[in-house]
Design a protein around this motif. Structure first.
Motif, short mmCIF file in Angstrom:
data_model
loop_
_atom_site.label_atom_id
_atom_site.label_comp_id
_atom_site.label_asym_id
_atom_site.label_seq_id
_atom_site.Cartn_x
_atom_site.Cartn_y
_atom_site.Cartn_z
N SER A 42 0.83 -1.19 0.00
CA SER A 42 0.00 0.00 0.00
C SER A 42 0.87 1.25 0.00
O SER A 42 2.01 1.21 0.42
N GLN A 75 -14.56 0.75 5.02
CA GLN A 75 -13.19 1.15 4.72
C GLN A 75 -12.36 1.24 6.00
O GLN A 75 -11.22 0.80 6.05
N GLU A 77 -11.35 -2.20 7.18
CA GLU A 77 -10.23 -2.73 6.41
C GLU A 77 -8.90 -2.17 6.91
O GLU A 77 -7.89 -2.86 6.94
N TRP A 78 -8.92 -0.91 7.33
CA TRP A 78 -7.69 -0.26 7.78
C TRP A 78 -7.26 -0.73 9.16
O TRP A 78 -6.15 -0.42 9.60
N THR A 79 -8.12 -1.43 9.89
CA THR A 79 -7.72 -1.96 11.19
C THR A 79 -7.02 -3.32 11.07
O THR A 79 -6.59 -3.88 12.07
N ARG A 111 -1.99 -3.94 7.94
CA ARG A 111 -1.91 -2.56 7.45
C ARG A 111 -0.78 -1.83 8.16
O ARG A 111 -0.41 -2.17 9.29
N TYR A 131 -1.79 3.97 9.38
CA TYR A 131 -3.21 3.82 9.04
C TYR A 131 -4.01 3.40 10.27
O TYR A 131 -5.07 3.93 10.56
N ARG A 132 -3.49 2.40 10.99
CA ARG A 132 -4.22 1.89 12.16
C ARG A 132 -4.32 2.94 13.24
O ARG A 132 -5.35 3.07 13.92
N VAL A 167 -6.98 5.41 12.24
CA VAL A 167 -8.31 4.87 12.46
C VAL A 167 -8.69 4.93 13.94
O VAL A 167 -9.82 5.22 14.30
#
Length: 356
Positions: free
Chosen positions: A1, A48, A51-53, A57, A61-62, A65
């Protein structure tokens, strides 16, 4: 990513959280089209976020979130507090599936392998409840206190997610069991990216929450029937797993391959985990089936499968926990059949969870 700098990621995701709540305030109460559009946007955003958790990742990102979820929760409470005022303009009802996904995000992040993320989420729950909770306690509290609101309807999204978690197999049961007992299983197994995820406890928490939901919605037969039939996949998985093990044992003995673990084949770690989940799924089947008029045959099936495991000479010795759990499963199903019900306290009495 693609890497996204933490300050930018956090700002963007928190902004999305705030915008969702602003949108919820926009539609007039009678504008169903506008409300539907808001709910669709909220649900897409929630998916969405979920998914980021994912543990795989990138940490920025986490962490982003985690800040978004706390912001979301704070704005939600602020808006709901304002609804008691007669001057508060009407708002769209909170979309139940989106709320269910948010709860699952909290659950994941409370077990994140990044200490900063875990502690941040635990502190947010501790502040809300007014008492200090560890990450593990906050995770359990989040699940054990889950009570769907009466006006939100049956939590389909949450239930399906948790049932998939307990079932735990994406492909065929035969392949999953064969892979679990394969001599090379440990060598080629996918490394768990997060050592802080306690899978046995999580399965028990998923089971506990589903028992609670089946009890709450016992008067809604269609919903509980859906839960029961889905949980019954675990019963069939146990039956199929037994067949695979018996056949594999014959083939391996013919070729001089030792199949057993230290305490029998069921002590092989990967297989033990699958059986542990499926036994709980079978117990859930018994509990839910007694609350649906036309599912009594599933209780009979649980009795049959449990008996086949306990009495199978080819699989002896069974791991002590598996042997005890199978016997208890059969006995519980027999009692439930005779009484046409299973007590809630009995269903959750022997789970190994923390005391919050």
């Amino acid at each position: 990513s693609v890497f996204c700098p933490l300050p930018v990621a956090t700002a963007l995701v928190e902004l999305q959280a705030a915008l969702v709540h602003l949108l919820l305030q926009y539609p007039e109460s009678g504008d169903s089209a506008a409300i539907s559009d808001v709910n669709q946007r909220t649900f897409a955003w929630a998916q969405q976020i979920y998914e980021w958790t994912d543990p795989e990742r990138a940490a920025p990102y986490r962490l982003a979130v985690s800040h978004a979820l706390v912001t979301y929760s704070a704005i939600k409470r602020y808006i709901e507090a304002g609804r008691t005022s007669p001057r508060q303009r009407p708002s769209a009802p909170v979309d139940a599936p989106s709320e269910e996904i948010m709860r699952l995000c909290y659950w994941r992040l409370l077990q994140d392998d990044d200490e900063e993320i875990r502690e941040y989420m635990a502190r947010s729950i501790s502040r809300r409840l007014g008492r200090e909770l560890s990450c593990d306690q906050a995770c359990e509290k989040l699940v054990l206190d889950f009570r769907p609101s009466s006006n939100s309807g049956y939590p389909h999204t949450y239930v399906r997610n948790r049932l998939r978690y307990i079932y735990g197999v994406d492909g065929s049961v035969k392949q999953a069991v064969s892979d679990a007992i394969s001599p090379g299983c440990a060598l080629f197994a996918h490394e768990n990216p997060n050592i802080y995820i306690d899978e046995p406890r999580n399965v028990q928490l998923a089971y506990h929450s589903l028992v609670t939901i089946a009890d709450i919605y016992a008067g809604t037969e269609d919903s509980v029937r859906e839960l029961t039939l889905e949980a019954a996949r675990c019963v069939e998985a146990l039956g199929e797993a037994r067949g695979v093990l018996v056949e594999s044992r014959k083939l391996m003995l013919e070729n001089g391959v030792v199949l057993n673990g230290v305490l029998g084949v069921t002590s092989v770690s990967a297989l033990f985990s699958l059986l542990q989940s499926w036994i709980l799924g079978a117990r859930l089947t018994v509990f839910a089936a007694t609350r649906v008029g036309d599912c009594s045959h599933l209780v009979d099936r649980v009795i049959e499968v449990a008996k086949s495991w306990v009495e199978s000479e080819e699989l002896q010795p069974l791991h002590p926990w598996i042997a005890r759990a199978m016997r208890q499963l059969g006995e519980t199903a027999v009692r439930a059949k005779e009484a046409s019900s299973m007590d809630y306290d009995e269903a959750v009495s022997d789970l190994f969870l923390l005391t919050c």
